[in-house]
Design a protein around this motif. Sequence first.
Motif, mmCIF file in Angstrom:
data_model
loop_
_atom_site.group_PDB
_atom_site.id
_atom_site.type_symbol
_atom_site.label_atom_id
_atom_site.label_comp_id
_atom_site.label_asym_id
_atom_site.label_seq_id
_atom_site.Cartn_x
_atom_site.Cartn_y
_atom_site.Cartn_z
ATOM 1 N N HIS A 1 0.801 -1.231 0.000
ATOM 2 C CA HIS A 1 0.000 0.000 0.000
ATOM 3 C C HIS A 1 0.827 1.272 0.000
ATOM 4 O O HIS A 1 0.280 2.364 0.036
ATOM 5 C CB HIS A 1 -0.956 -0.025 1.199
ATOM 6 C CG HIS A 1 -1.819 -1.242 1.203
ATOM 7 N ND1 HIS A 1 -2.855 -1.410 0.311
ATOM 8 C CD2 HIS A 1 -1.770 -2.381 1.942
ATOM 9 C CE1 HIS A 1 -3.415 -2.591 0.522
ATOM 10 N NE2 HIS A 1 -2.777 -3.199 1.495
ATOM 11 N N GLY A 2 2.142 1.140 -0.009
ATOM 12 C CA GLY A 2 3.003 2.315 0.009
ATOM 13 C C GLY A 2 3.421 2.729 -1.388
ATOM 14 O O GLY A 2 2.797 2.344 -2.382
ATOM 15 N N THR A 3 4.488 3.506 -1.453
ATOM 16 C CA THR A 3 4.908 4.095 -2.721
ATOM 17 C C THR A 3 5.884 3.145 -3.432
ATOM 18 O O THR A 3 7.040 3.492 -3.672
ATOM 19 C CB THR A 3 5.553 5.476 -2.464
ATOM 20 O OG1 THR A 3 6.580 5.316 -1.463
ATOM 21 C CG2 THR A 3 4.535 6.459 -1.957
ATOM 22 N N TYR A 4 5.379 1.954 -3.740
ATOM 23 C CA TYR A 4 6.159 0.898 -4.399
ATOM 24 C C TYR A 4 6.796 1.414 -5.687
ATOM 25 O O TYR A 4 6.133 2.127 -6.427
ATOM 26 C CB TYR A 4 5.219 -0.269 -4.722
ATOM 27 C CG TYR A 4 5.912 -1.538 -5.137
ATOM 28 C CD1 TYR A 4 6.272 -2.487 -4.194
ATOM 29 C CD2 TYR A 4 6.210 -1.769 -6.474
ATOM 30 C CE1 TYR A 4 6.921 -3.655 -4.581
ATOM 31 C CE2 TYR A 4 6.864 -2.932 -6.862
ATOM 32 C CZ TYR A 4 7.215 -3.872 -5.911
ATOM 33 O OH TYR A 4 7.851 -5.019 -6.284
ATOM 34 N N PRO A 5 8.032 1.093 -6.008
ATOM 35 C CA PRO A 5 8.947 0.186 -5.302
ATOM 36 C C PRO A 5 9.766 0.847 -4.191
ATOM 37 O O PRO A 5 10.631 0.190 -3.629
ATOM 38 C CB PRO A 5 9.869 -0.277 -6.441
ATOM 39 C CG PRO A 5 9.969 0.919 -7.334
ATOM 40 C CD PRO A 5 8.624 1.609 -7.267
#
Length: 437
Positions: A231-235
């Motif tokens: 749910h984060g700012t992948y990668p």
Amino acid sequence: MAGIVIVGAQWGDEGKGKVVDLLAERAEAVVRFQGGNNAGHTIIRDGETFKFHLIPSGILYPGRKCVIGNGCVIDPKVLTDEIDGLKARGIDVSGLRISANAHVIMPYHMLLDHAGEARLGKLQIGTTRRGIGPCYADKASRLGIRVQDLLDEKILKKKITAAIEPKRLALRPFAKDPSLDLHSMAEEYLTYGHRIEQFIADTSSLVWDLLDTGKNVIFEGAQGVLLDIDHGTYPFVTSSNPVAGAATTGSGVGPRDIDEVWGVAKAYVTRVGAGPFPTELDDDLGAELRERGGEFGTTTGRPRRTGWLDLVALKYAARINTLTSLAITKLDVLSGFDRLHVCTRYRGEEGAIFDRFPYHQSVLHHATAEYEELPGWKEDISLARSESDLPATAREYLQYVSDFVGIPVAIVGVGPGREQIIWTSSSQSSLAAPTAA
Ligand code: GDP
Ligand code: IMO
Ligand code: MG
């Protein structure tokens, strides 16, 4: 009974350690459920500073059960150093318990972390290089070494042998002899196993028994929601799930064991490592925030990137974690700014407005923050201990945040010290200070 999850609501370093230490006074146990020694949690008690990377932030209460859960990854050298360091300072570590199912960070995980970043060059994530990603990768590949394996020479050697071969190949372009000797590695890790054996336990059972007999248990998150691998700012994320939901899988309890979820957020935002950061202040103001807030990493010492409070992201954190309370830290750092800015929406590359945190990487990378301007305050608030001690504009700032996000602000940090805290009248937690109850 109450299971209380405390998570970072931004990109980590929000002050989780301080908040956990504060709330742990009224809990029987503190459980870390994900991450490893990429975390650095600072507690300042009576002027003494403690930095924890693996040991839960409840250890300063003698005898408190402090669990490193199955969802964590453990570098046993860092853990044993941490135990020794605490003992040397006279801290009782008898309450420490380590899940036999937690995964172990091996020397090749650290080498792979370095190599992976080197290979990415300019595109690197800016990891802590502690071997976190490669260790979780081995866990998912079912090539991981678990804490229980450190107690059995035959099993350990067998598992290292299976895990090591693909590493040699991957590391060859970076090091001719990546010093991956099975026997010396096994010997070293068996010694660690021996040293931590007394703390190894069936930690899920331990937590069930506490919850089932009505005790308060705190689940301590590491990192923050925007570093979540899903749910984060992948990668540009870590390799675990710092969201509240992971407290269940990372410790062996179920969703119905969780009664409260606290999100810790700074009154502004910081980020270490690379990746999008829509409210970043890449200027003198940002540098001023960094200096005033002492924004240098607890684990790596790297300067943290700084920016205004991002309410779009905080609202996202509130929803994805189903927050029940907010802890706003470092409000004192904002003293002295004439005008404060809070981001209330993003504007996309082609002018579109985003009220919600964008799910698409390209949108987020090009999003610019749009701000609401709020009046600041001049006063030093580090001695404030109740809401009424705060200047009206500081109270308005908190109210604005709470209204926007739709979650009550239960506590406010006004300095790094344990006592530099305000319990607000909106705190309804079962862990609320008696005066606020
Ligand atoms: P964590 O990783 O979320 O536990 O946070 P860190 O310990 O990495 O970083 C937070 C830093 O802010 C630490 O140096 C804390 O001592 C400090 N801190 C926590 N709360 C406050 C606060 O309310 N005011 C100030 N000025 N510092 C705080
Ligand atoms: P606490 O618990 C802030 C960041 C790293 C990098 C990314 C991936 O103290 O809040 P990793 O080594 O995990 O593979 O690095 O995640 N990062 C953190 N940033 N606080 C942390 O922990 C962090 N743990 C990892 O800087 O951008
Ligand atoms: Mg930290």
